[in-house]
Design an enzyme around this catalytic site. Structure first.
Site, PDB file in Angstrom:
ATOM      1  N   ARG A  83     110.457 -26.294  46.999  1.00  0.00           N
ATOM      2  CA  ARG A  83     111.291 -25.415  47.715  1.00  0.00           C
ATOM      3  C   ARG A  83     111.538 -24.134  47.328  1.00  0.00           C
ATOM      4  O   ARG A  83     112.119 -23.772  46.074  1.00  0.00           O
ATOM      5  CB  ARG A  83     112.631 -26.403  47.687  1.00  0.00           C
ATOM      6  CG  ARG A  83     113.935 -25.841  48.157  1.00  0.00           C
ATOM      7  CD  ARG A  83     115.241 -26.275  47.578  1.00  0.00           C
ATOM      8  NE  ARG A  83     116.277 -26.119  48.603  1.00  0.00           N
ATOM      9  CZ  ARG A  83     117.576 -25.957  48.122  1.00  0.00           C
ATOM     10  NH1 ARG A  83     117.957 -26.548  47.071  1.00  0.00           N
ATOM     11  NH2 ARG A  83     118.516 -25.330  48.745  1.00  0.00           N
ATOM     12  N   GLU A  92     129.152 -26.946  35.449  1.00  0.00           N
ATOM     13  CA  GLU A  92     128.470 -26.830  36.958  1.00  0.00           C
ATOM     14  C   GLU A  92     127.306 -26.032  36.484  1.00  0.00           C
ATOM     15  O   GLU A  92     127.469 -24.811  35.910  1.00  0.00           O
ATOM     16  CB  GLU A  92     129.514 -26.314  37.780  1.00  0.00           C
ATOM     17  CG  GLU A  92     128.924 -25.689  39.028  1.00  0.00           C
ATOM     18  CD  GLU A  92     130.086 -25.010  39.977  1.00  0.00           C
ATOM     19  OE1 GLU A  92     131.009 -24.640  39.448  1.00  0.00           O
ATOM     20  OE2 GLU A  92     129.565 -24.750  41.055  1.00  0.00           O
ATOM     21  N   ALA A 151     124.261 -27.431  47.754  1.00  0.00           N
ATOM     22  CA  ALA A 151     125.148 -26.995  48.956  1.00  0.00           C
ATOM     23  C   ALA A 151     126.703 -27.553  49.048  1.00  0.00           C
ATOM     24  O   ALA A 151     127.350 -26.815  49.594  1.00  0.00           O
ATOM     25  CB  ALA A 151     124.219 -27.315  50.165  1.00  0.00           C
ATOM     26  N   PRO A 156     121.949 -32.400  47.010  1.00  0.00           N
ATOM     27  CA  PRO A 156     121.093 -32.175  48.124  1.00  0.00           C
ATOM     28  C   PRO A 156     119.797 -31.182  47.813  1.00  0.00           C
ATOM     29  O   PRO A 156     120.320 -30.034  47.497  1.00  0.00           O
ATOM     30  CB  PRO A 156     121.928 -32.039  49.215  1.00  0.00           C
ATOM     31  CG  PRO A 156     123.240 -31.321  48.919  1.00  0.00           C
ATOM     32  CD  PRO A 156     123.540 -31.974  47.394  1.00  0.00           C
ATOM     33  N   ASN A 157     118.876 -31.719  48.388  1.00  0.00           N
ATOM     34  CA  ASN A 157     117.487 -30.979  48.573  1.00  0.00           C
ATOM     35  C   ASN A 157     116.925 -30.437  46.883  1.00  0.00           C
ATOM     36  O   ASN A 157     115.737 -29.866  46.832  1.00  0.00           O
ATOM     37  CB  ASN A 157     117.782 -29.472  49.205  1.00  0.00           C
ATOM     38  CG  ASN A 157     118.172 -29.960  50.480  1.00  0.00           C
ATOM     39  OD1 ASN A 157     117.617 -30.876  51.061  1.00  0.00           O
ATOM     40  ND2 ASN A 157     119.283 -29.239  51.109  1.00  0.00           N
ATOM     41  N   ARG A 189     128.034 -18.535  49.677  1.00  0.00           N
ATOM     42  CA  ARG A 189     127.679 -19.196  48.463  1.00  0.00           C
ATOM     43  C   ARG A 189     128.289 -18.899  47.323  1.00  0.00           C
ATOM     44  O   ARG A 189     128.473 -19.213  46.165  1.00  0.00           O
ATOM     45  CB  ARG A 189     125.896 -18.783  47.857  1.00  0.00           C
ATOM     46  CG  ARG A 189     125.044 -19.669  49.015  1.00  0.00           C
ATOM     47  CD  ARG A 189     123.627 -19.481  48.269  1.00  0.00           C
ATOM     48  NE  ARG A 189     122.529 -19.695  49.444  1.00  0.00           N
ATOM     49  CZ  ARG A 189     122.222 -20.755  50.061  1.00  0.00           C
ATOM     50  NH1 ARG A 189     122.738 -21.836  49.554  1.00  0.00           N
ATOM     51  NH2 ARG A 189     121.410 -20.594  50.983  1.00  0.00           N
ATOM     52  N   HIS A 198     123.990 -23.741  38.405  1.00  0.00           N
ATOM     53  CA  HIS A 198     123.308 -23.440  39.438  1.00  0.00           C
ATOM     54  C   HIS A 198     121.991 -22.736  39.005  1.00  0.00           C
ATOM     55  O   HIS A 198     122.193 -21.730  37.992  1.00  0.00           O
ATOM     56  CB  HIS A 198     123.770 -22.533  40.403  1.00  0.00           C
ATOM     57  CG  HIS A 198     125.160 -23.097  40.977  1.00  0.00           C
ATOM     58  ND1 HIS A 198     125.010 -23.803  41.979  1.00  0.00           N
ATOM     59  CD2 HIS A 198     126.238 -22.988  40.561  1.00  0.00           C
ATOM     60  CE1 HIS A 198     126.294 -24.483  42.236  1.00  0.00           C
ATOM     61  NE2 HIS A 198     126.853 -23.957  41.495  1.00  0.00           N
ATOM     62  N   HIS A 223     129.718 -25.566  47.864  1.00  0.00           N
ATOM     63  CA  HIS A 223     130.413 -24.574  48.963  1.00  0.00           C
ATOM     64  C   HIS A 223     131.156 -25.433  49.644  1.00  0.00           C
ATOM     65  O   HIS A 223     131.922 -24.797  50.714  1.00  0.00           O
ATOM     66  CB  HIS A 223     129.218 -23.800  49.442  1.00  0.00           C
ATOM     67  CG  HIS A 223     128.395 -23.115  48.629  1.00  0.00           C
ATOM     68  ND1 HIS A 223     128.686 -22.368  47.399  1.00  0.00           N
ATOM     69  CD2 HIS A 223     127.063 -23.494  48.471  1.00  0.00           C
ATOM     70  CE1 HIS A 223     127.601 -22.280  46.657  1.00  0.00           C
ATOM     71  NE2 HIS A 223     126.408 -22.893  47.253  1.00  0.00           N
ATOM     72  N   TYR A 241     114.196 -20.833  43.421  1.00  0.00           N
ATOM     73  CA  TYR A 241     114.379 -22.003  42.582  1.00  0.00           C
ATOM     74  C   TYR A 241     113.204 -22.380  41.534  1.00  0.00           C
ATOM     75  O   TYR A 241     113.749 -22.931  40.473  1.00  0.00           O
ATOM     76  CB  TYR A 241     114.534 -23.223  43.243  1.00  0.00           C
ATOM     77  CG  TYR A 241     115.939 -23.017  44.372  1.00  0.00           C
ATOM     78  CD1 TYR A 241     117.298 -22.725  43.670  1.00  0.00           C
ATOM     79  CD2 TYR A 241     115.650 -22.889  45.590  1.00  0.00           C
ATOM     80  CE1 TYR A 241     118.231 -22.416  44.728  1.00  0.00           C
ATOM     81  CE2 TYR A 241     116.561 -22.797  46.563  1.00  0.00           C
ATOM     82  CZ  TYR A 241     118.116 -22.503  46.082  1.00  0.00           C
ATOM     83  OH  TYR A 241     118.841 -22.379  46.797  1.00  0.00           O
ATOM     84  N   SER A 248     120.113 -20.797  40.624  1.00  0.00           N
ATOM     85  CA  SER A 248     120.178 -19.308  41.181  1.00  0.00           C
ATOM     86  C   SER A 248     121.574 -18.694  40.777  1.00  0.00           C
ATOM     87  O   SER A 248     122.527 -19.459  40.606  1.00  0.00           O
ATOM     88  CB  SER A 248     119.893 -19.173  42.485  1.00  0.00           C
ATOM     89  OG  SER A 248     120.821 -19.841  43.472  1.00  0.00           O
ATOM     90  N   ASN A 290     124.761 -30.046  39.258  1.00  0.00           N
ATOM     91  CA  ASN A 290     124.507 -28.734  40.290  1.00  0.00           C
ATOM     92  C   ASN A 290     124.675 -29.622  41.474  1.00  0.00           C
ATOM     93  O   ASN A 290     123.781 -30.209  42.113  1.00  0.00           O
ATOM     94  CB  ASN A 290     122.913 -28.492  40.149  1.00  0.00           C
ATOM     95  CG  ASN A 290     122.710 -27.481  40.941  1.00  0.00           C
ATOM     96  OD1 ASN A 290     123.358 -27.039  41.829  1.00  0.00           O
ATOM     97  ND2 ASN A 290     121.584 -26.830  40.615  1.00  0.00           N
ATOM     98  N   ASP A 329     137.311 -33.087  43.794  1.00  0.00           N
ATOM     99  CA  ASP A 329     138.489 -34.041  43.597  1.00  0.00           C
ATOM    100  C   ASP A 329     138.023 -35.469  42.670  1.00  0.00           C
ATOM    101  O   ASP A 329     138.692 -35.735  41.826  1.00  0.00           O
ATOM    102  CB  ASP A 329     139.014 -34.898  45.047  1.00  0.00           C
ATOM    103  CG  ASP A 329     139.953 -33.900  45.642  1.00  0.00           C
ATOM    104  OD1 ASP A 329     140.261 -32.938  45.298  1.00  0.00           O
ATOM    105  OD2 ASP A 329     140.190 -34.475  46.779  1.00  0.00           O
ATOM    106  N   ARG A 383     123.687 -13.973  45.975  1.00  0.00           N
ATOM    107  CA  ARG A 383     123.157 -14.365  47.270  1.00  0.00           C
ATOM    108  C   ARG A 383     124.244 -14.304  48.440  1.00  0.00           C
ATOM    109  O   ARG A 383     125.294 -13.522  48.243  1.00  0.00           O
ATOM    110  CB  ARG A 383     122.760 -15.796  46.823  1.00  0.00           C
ATOM    111  CG  ARG A 383     121.829 -15.900  45.901  1.00  0.00           C
ATOM    112  CD  ARG A 383     121.151 -17.144  45.727  1.00  0.00           C
ATOM    113  NE  ARG A 383     120.628 -17.482  46.711  1.00  0.00           N
ATOM    114  CZ  ARG A 383     120.120 -19.205  47.050  1.00  0.00           C
ATOM    115  NH1 ARG A 383     120.370 -19.954  46.056  1.00  0.00           N
ATOM    116  NH2 ARG A 383     119.385 -19.187  48.271  1.00  0.00           N
TER     117      ARG A 383
HETATM  118  C1  DQA Z   1     121.983 -23.891  43.999  1.00  0.00           C
HETATM  119  C2  DQA Z   1     122.811 -22.949  44.717  1.00  0.00           C
HETATM  120  C3  DQA Z   1     123.161 -23.289  46.184  1.00  0.00           C
HETATM  121  O1  DQA Z   1     123.819 -22.423  46.923  1.00  0.00           O
HETATM  122  C4  DQA Z   1     122.259 -23.976  46.891  1.00  0.00           C
HETATM  123  O2  DQA Z   1     123.003 -24.736  48.128  1.00  0.00           O
HETATM  124  C5  DQA Z   1     121.318 -25.092  46.273  1.00  0.00           C
HETATM  125  C6  DQA Z   1     120.810 -24.941  44.818  1.00  0.00           C
HETATM  126  C7  DQA Z   1     121.268 -23.439  42.790  1.00  0.00           C
HETATM  127  O3  DQA Z   1     120.952 -24.323  41.864  1.00  0.00           O
HETATM  128  O4  DQA Z   1     121.113 -22.517  42.719  1.00  0.00           O
HETATM  129  O5  DQA Z   1     120.802 -26.062  46.833  1.00  0.00           O
HETATM  130  O6  DQA Z   1     123.217 -25.003  43.636  1.00  0.00           O
END
Ligand code: DQA
Length: 147
Positions: A20, A100, A79, A12-13, A113, A102, A82, A25, A104, A76, A89, A109
């Site tokens: 953003r 995985e 959110a 998401p996002n 997170r 990320h 977390h 990011y 950031s 990735n 699963d 942070r």
């Molecule tokens: C993220 C880190 C997450 O905590 C955050 O909710 C994101 C992006 C990252 O790529 O740094 O949406 O996964």
């Protein structure tokens, strides 16, 4: 299982990347990341299925589908890292190597997170390398998977 396809999942996002919170990011957009991943993966003979979703169930569905036709997963979960036992699963269930990523460094942070459900089922975790983290993930899977 298909030997030469990787699933790339962005949660998401991440469709908003580029606009953003660029101070966190960066300025690179998601299409740019997906293109860079596909180009690098092709050098190793992999094709990439790129999926972005803001919906937890859609991500579970994409991960489940990978069992049939992918050799590894780069995710990735944003959110959902977390919060989502369901995505963790699904990643366990498919029994494919999972990286995985990320953008950031989640450990630098906010405290909420610092824990990721996905990390417990990932083979490798890359955090804080920005968009290059996705390319490191491709290189890892290319070396990890049979030639
Ligand atoms: C993220 C880190 C997450 O905590 C955050 O909710 C994101 C992006 C990252 O790529 O740094 O949406 O996964």
């Amino acid at each position: 299982m298909t030997d030469r396809r990787l699933l790339l999942v962005n949660g998401p996002n991440l469709n908003l990347l580029g606009t953003r919170q660029p101070e966190i990011y960066g300025a690179t957009t998601l299409p740019e990341i997906e293109q860079a991943v596909s180009t690098l993966a092709a050098e190793f003979g992999f094709e990439v299925r790129a999926v972005q979703s803001n919906h937890e169930g859609a991500i579970v569905d994409a991960v489940q589908a990978a069992r049939a036709d992918c050799a590894g997963i780069i995710i990735n979960p944003a959110a959902y890292s977390h919060t989502s036992v369901a995505i963790a699963d699904a990643l366990s269930a498919v029994e494919l190597p999972v990286v995985e990523v990320h953008l950031s460094n989640i450990h630098r942070r906010e405290a909420f997170r610092h824990h990721s459900y996905v990390s417990a089922v990932a083979e490798t975790v890359i955090a804080g390398a920005g968009p290059a983290g996705y390319e490191y993930a491709v290189r890892y899977l290319a070396s990890r998977l049979p030639k």
